[in-house]
Design a protein around this motif. Structure first.
Motif, PDB file in Angstrom:
ATOM      1  N   UNK A   1       0.899  -1.283   0.186  1.00  0.00           N
ATOM      2  CA  UNK A   1      -0.055  -0.020   0.059  1.00  0.00           C
ATOM      3  C   UNK A   1       0.770   1.305  -0.153  1.00  0.00           C
ATOM      4  N   UNK A   2       2.002   1.289   0.702  1.00  0.00           N
ATOM      5  CA  UNK A   2       2.739   2.504   0.995  1.00  0.00           C
ATOM      6  C   UNK A   2       3.688   2.534  -0.506  1.00  0.00           C
ATOM      7  N   UNK A   3       3.813   1.558  -1.020  1.00  0.00           N
ATOM      8  CA  UNK A   3       4.728   1.828  -2.290  1.00  0.00           C
ATOM      9  C   UNK A   3       3.776   2.055  -3.317  1.00  0.00           C
ATOM     10  N   UNK A   4       2.393   1.595  -3.603  1.00  0.00           N
ATOM     11  CA  UNK A   4       1.457   2.162  -4.428  1.00  0.00           C
ATOM     12  C   UNK A   4       1.286   3.716  -4.395  1.00  0.00           C
ATOM     13  N   UNK A   5       1.114   4.238  -3.038  1.00  0.00           N
ATOM     14  CA  UNK A   5       1.012   5.661  -2.883  1.00  0.00           C
ATOM     15  C   UNK A   5       2.154   6.327  -3.347  1.00  0.00           C
ATOM     16  N   UNK A   6       3.506   5.840  -3.621  1.00  0.00           N
ATOM     17  CA  UNK A   6       4.541   6.319  -3.843  1.00  0.00           C
ATOM     18  C   UNK A   6       4.549   6.595  -5.378  1.00  0.00           C
ATOM     19  N   UNK A   7       3.883   5.742  -6.409  1.00  0.00           N
ATOM     20  CA  UNK A   7       3.856   6.217  -7.734  1.00  0.00           C
ATOM     21  C   UNK A   7       3.598   5.033  -8.707  1.00  0.00           C
ATOM     22  N   UNK A   8       3.123   5.426  -9.930  1.00  0.00           N
ATOM     23  CA  UNK A   8       2.698   4.628 -10.823  1.00  0.00           C
ATOM     24  C   UNK A   8       4.070   3.335 -11.306  1.00  0.00           C
TER      25      UNK A   8
END
Length: 122
Positions: free
Chosen positions: A40-47
């Motif tokens: 979830x954290x990685x997903x929020x960092x970008x595409x």
């Protein structure tokens, strides 16, 4: 032992999570939940961010399991070992660490191997 450290862009996964299944069950799937939080954290960092690979939860489907594990580790930027009481008794956890060490050598161990201990015994 030669090692290569692939760039993040060439990896399929941000992180290979190595753990013992019995530790996850004993901790009410705490390890699985941590993997989901990391994703979830990685997903929020970008595409262009790659998710984590959780050994045992993400299916292996071809050929020999050890060969498939080696390929998943090779396609991972780093490894996170979640060591609980059952980790050292797990033969597969040992295999995963051996594969990582063989692929990435001392440089990989010092730069891309992370360890979390879940108990005093670990």
């Amino acid at each position: 032992m030669p090692s290569f450290l692939p760039s993040y862009e060439k990896c399929k996964y941000s992180l290979f999570v190595s753990y013992a299944f019995d530790d996850d069950k004993a901790s009410l799937n705490w390890i699985s939940a941590v993997k989901d939080l990391i994703d979830a954290k990685l997903h929020r960092l970008g595409k262009n961010v790659k998710l984590a690979y959780l050994a045992g939860k993400d299916p292996l489907s071809q050929g020999y399991v050890e060969d498939e594990l080696a390929e998943e580790i090779k396609q991972s930027f780093a490894m996170l070992i979640v060591a609980g009481d059952c980790y050292l008794e797990s033969g597969w956890c040992d295999v995963e660490l051996q594969i990582f060490t063989k692929l990435y050598g001392v440089e990989g161990i010092s730069k891309r191997l992370f360890i979390v201990a879940m108990s005093k015994k670990a």
